[in-house]
Design a protein around this motif. Sequence first.
Motif, PDB file in Angstrom:
ATOM      1  N   VAL A 196       0.975  -1.258  -0.264  1.00 26.03           N
ATOM      2  CA  VAL A 196      -0.123   0.055  -0.277  1.00 26.03           C
ATOM      3  C   VAL A 196       1.160   1.331  -0.008  1.00 26.03           C
ATOM      4  N   VAL A 197       0.414   2.340  -0.883  1.00 27.24           N
ATOM      5  CA  VAL A 197       1.638   3.290  -0.732  1.00 27.24           C
ATOM      6  C   VAL A 197       0.255   4.498  -1.101  1.00 27.24           C
ATOM      7  N   SER A 198       1.013   5.379  -0.348  1.00 20.93           N
ATOM      8  CA  SER A 198      -0.127   6.787  -0.198  1.00 20.93           C
ATOM      9  C   SER A 198       0.855   7.550  -1.336  1.00 20.93           C
ATOM     10  N   GLU A 199      -0.272   8.461  -2.181  1.00 20.27           N
ATOM     11  CA  GLU A 199       0.188   9.205  -3.086  1.00 20.27           C
ATOM     12  C   GLU A 199      -0.194  10.656  -2.517  1.00 20.27           C
ATOM     13  N   ALA A 200       0.645  11.266  -2.040  1.00 19.81           N
ATOM     14  CA  ALA A 200       0.222  12.855  -1.813  1.00 19.81           C
ATOM     15  C   ALA A 200      -0.550  13.759  -2.676  1.00 19.81           C
ATOM     16  N   TRP A 201       0.142  14.158  -3.792  1.00 22.71           N
ATOM     17  CA  TRP A 201      -0.448  15.146  -4.381  1.00 22.71           C
ATOM     18  C   TRP A 201      -1.505  14.717  -5.323  1.00 22.71           C
ATOM     19  N   ARG A 202      -2.091  12.974  -5.592  1.00 23.61           N
ATOM     20  CA  ARG A 202      -2.908  12.805  -5.574  1.00 23.61           C
ATOM     21  C   ARG A 202      -4.121  12.406  -4.542  1.00 23.61           C
ATOM     22  N   TYR A 203      -3.780  12.270  -3.202  1.00 20.44           N
ATOM     23  CA  TYR A 203      -4.448  12.338  -2.220  1.00 20.44           C
ATOM     24  C   TYR A 203      -4.941  11.453  -1.830  1.00 20.44           C
ATOM     25  N   ARG A 204      -4.642   9.861  -2.021  1.00 20.90           N
ATOM     26  CA  ARG A 204      -5.137   8.825  -1.744  1.00 20.90           C
ATOM     27  C   ARG A 204      -4.354   7.913  -1.430  1.00 20.90           C
ATOM     28  N   LEU A 205      -4.697   6.318  -1.286  1.00 23.82           N
ATOM     29  CA  LEU A 205      -3.934   5.183  -0.810  1.00 23.82           C
ATOM     30  C   LEU A 205      -3.710   4.342  -2.202  1.00 23.82           C
ATOM     31  N   LEU A 206      -2.592   3.464  -2.525  1.00 23.45           N
ATOM     32  CA  LEU A 206      -2.638   2.759  -3.969  1.00 23.45           C
ATOM     33  C   LEU A 206      -2.528   1.733  -3.517  1.00 23.45           C
ATOM     34  N   ARG A 207      -2.704   0.714  -3.938  1.00 22.64           N
ATOM     35  CA  ARG A 207      -2.299  -0.602  -3.883  1.00 22.64           C
ATOM     36  C   ARG A 207      -1.678  -1.430  -4.725  1.00 22.64           C
ATOM     37  N   VAL A 208      -0.530  -1.384  -4.509  1.00 22.10           N
ATOM     38  CA  VAL A 208       0.709  -1.453  -5.884  1.00 22.10           C
ATOM     39  C   VAL A 208       0.881  -3.579  -5.513  1.00 22.10           C
ATOM     40  N   ALA A 223      -6.561  15.760   3.687  1.00 19.09           N
ATOM     41  CA  ALA A 223      -5.756  16.378   3.797  1.00 19.09           C
ATOM     42  C   ALA A 223      -5.054  15.222   3.112  1.00 19.09           C
ATOM     43  N   TYR A 224      -3.012  15.637   2.946  1.00 14.84           N
ATOM     44  CA  TYR A 224      -2.091  15.363   2.248  1.00 14.84           C
ATOM     45  C   TYR A 224      -1.230  13.717   3.307  1.00 14.84           C
ATOM     46  N   PRO A 225      -1.311  13.075   2.364  1.00 15.55           N
ATOM     47  CA  PRO A 225      -1.234  11.844   3.408  1.00 15.55           C
ATOM     48  C   PRO A 225       0.448  11.584   3.903  1.00 15.55           C
ATOM     49  N   ALA A 226       0.676  10.871   4.815  1.00 14.28           N
ATOM     50  CA  ALA A 226       1.992  10.784   4.469  1.00 14.28           C
ATOM     51  C   ALA A 226       2.309   8.745   5.163  1.00 14.28           C
ATOM     52  N   ARG A 227       2.825   8.968   5.833  1.00 13.98           N
ATOM     53  CA  ARG A 227       3.649   7.667   6.420  1.00 13.98           C
ATOM     54  C   ARG A 227       2.265   6.562   7.125  1.00 13.98           C
ATOM     55  N   GLY A 236      -5.942  -3.710   9.387  1.00 19.84           N
ATOM     56  CA  GLY A 236      -5.748  -2.325   9.168  1.00 19.84           C
ATOM     57  C   GLY A 236      -4.746  -1.554   9.793  1.00 19.84           C
ATOM     58  N   ALA A 237      -4.850  -0.226   9.390  1.00 18.66           N
ATOM     59  CA  ALA A 237      -3.438   0.260  10.040  1.00 18.66           C
ATOM     60  C   ALA A 237      -3.987   2.164  10.319  1.00 18.66           C
ATOM     61  N   TRP A 238      -3.273   2.884  10.934  1.00 15.32           N
ATOM     62  CA  TRP A 238      -2.810   4.045  11.019  1.00 15.32           C
ATOM     63  C   TRP A 238      -2.174   5.021   9.809  1.00 15.32           C
ATOM     64  N   LEU A 239      -2.189   5.614   9.874  1.00 17.61           N
ATOM     65  CA  LEU A 239      -2.150   7.013   8.242  1.00 17.61           C
ATOM     66  C   LEU A 239      -1.691   8.051   8.782  1.00 17.61           C
ATOM     67  N   ALA A 240      -0.987   8.825   8.989  1.00 18.98           N
ATOM     68  CA  ALA A 240      -0.645  10.160   8.928  1.00 18.98           C
ATOM     69  C   ALA A 240      -0.500  10.936   8.565  1.00 18.98           C
ATOM     70  N   LEU A 241      -1.634  12.283   7.961  1.00 20.11           N
ATOM     71  CA  LEU A 241      -1.777  13.614   6.584  1.00 20.11           C
ATOM     72  C   LEU A 241      -0.745  14.181   7.507  1.00 20.11           C
ATOM     73  N   PHE A 242      -0.142  15.297   7.012  1.00 18.92           N
ATOM     74  CA  PHE A 242       1.306  16.270   7.146  1.00 18.92           C
ATOM     75  C   PHE A 242       0.630  17.484   7.048  1.00 18.92           C
ATOM     76  N   ALA A 243      -0.452  18.015   6.087  1.00 24.08           N
ATOM     77  CA  ALA A 243      -1.275  19.002   5.811  1.00 24.08           C
ATOM     78  C   ALA A 243      -2.461  19.053   4.973  1.00 24.08           C
ATOM     79  N   PRO A 244      -3.501  19.735   5.742  1.00 24.17           N
ATOM     80  CA  PRO A 244      -4.454  20.343   4.910  1.00 24.17           C
ATOM     81  C   PRO A 244      -4.776  20.516   3.680  1.00 24.17           C
ATOM     82  N   ARG A 245      -5.646  20.503   2.950  1.00 22.38           N
ATOM     83  CA  ARG A 245      -5.523  20.485   1.269  1.00 22.38           C
ATOM     84  C   ARG A 245      -6.840  21.679   1.486  1.00 22.38           C
ATOM     85  N   SER A 334       4.053  13.646  10.617  1.00 15.63           N
ATOM     86  CA  SER A 334       4.438  13.235   9.777  1.00 15.63           C
ATOM     87  C   SER A 334       4.487  11.116   9.558  1.00 15.63           C
ATOM     88  N   SER A 335       4.388  11.353  10.839  1.00 12.93           N
ATOM     89  CA  SER A 335       4.329   9.670  10.789  1.00 12.93           C
ATOM     90  C   SER A 335       3.968   9.044  12.225  1.00 12.93           C
TER      91      SER A 335
END
Length: 361
Positions: A196-208, A223-227, A236-245, A334-335
């Motif tokens: 699972v990858v957080s893609e910050a500038w597209r504001y989403r989570l991807l499965r690659v 918000a923009y996702p981080a780690r 499941g998981a925890w997701l940090a988001l470093f700044a709001p849209r 950030s994390s």
Amino acid sequence: MIGVLRRAYDSFRGSGDYSITVPPMDGALRPNNALEEADLVAAAPGADNVVSDGGRVLFSSGGDLLALDAANKAAVVASHPGRICALAMRGDAVAVGLSSGGVFVSGGKHDGRSFEPSAAPALNCPTALAFVDDDTLVVANGSASNGPDDWKKDLMQLNASGTVWALDLASGASRRLADGLAYPNGLLPLADGACVVSEAWRYRLLRVAPGRPDEVLLPDLPAYPARLCATSSGKGAWLALFAPRRRLVELVLREKSYRRRMMADIPQDYWISPSIRPMSSFLEPLQGGTLKKLARLKPWAPSRSYGLVVRLDDDFQIVASFHSRADGTRHGISSCAVLGDRLLAASAGGDALVSIDSGDL
């Protein structure tokens, strides 16, 4: 052909990718002050990259790698010539990515293994690391043209040159898992070999996954996702988001000539862009709602910085969230990492590592 027609229609109507709407924080994202009121574990300038193996806790501050002891006292265990911008731990092995580029491993069976930025793959912007097993390390390279300290520039240039690599620590070989990503900023390897990858500038989570098309797990975040980090239960998981849209930033991102002039004429700290720190200078841009009334900033003001951590379920949907609102200080999360029934969160903008009771989440 349909995509071309749809983009032309959206451009005329101001819909789809041409709209400047931002999802509201509602439901599981309803604001609270949980992060702002969380216990302070350690104060450290630019606290970042917290990781835990369930017993040991490491985090970074600039080029220093710090460890927490049983009494929650932080001590420097290693120093690096550049800012640590990515960190992973597995057993005795610790991998760091530096702002000057490159990934370096210390401890464990591959002690001394390095991936220099001048060699292929060109890891000039390591933003996240994760061990898959003792011999495999996954790294997210946020941008091909900008380093981690130029993340605002990368956003304003609308780049999508990020990649994800699997590094063989035994042989030094590398394998590309994904490319064309808009600033990959977090990683979570899955048991089936996908990531699972957080893609910050597209504001989403991807499965690659190798040989399979990328799958969007969670789109259109506010918000923009981080780690990312796994939960203690493994579900499941925890997701940090470093700044709001913000709508103002979304508008600027659609104004090409304005962005170019802003980047050419104004220092980066004063751009109309997201920020990890609360506003500290009158030179910074602000929206009307950010004006202080009676010396107070309203918690719902449209600030450029914010603190946010969300809990994701097995399907990577948001079920709970912890906030530090516009009038708070623990911004730029950030994390995060799990330690028993506590969640540790690194606030790069608040210069703090905080601990919050995650309860049954």
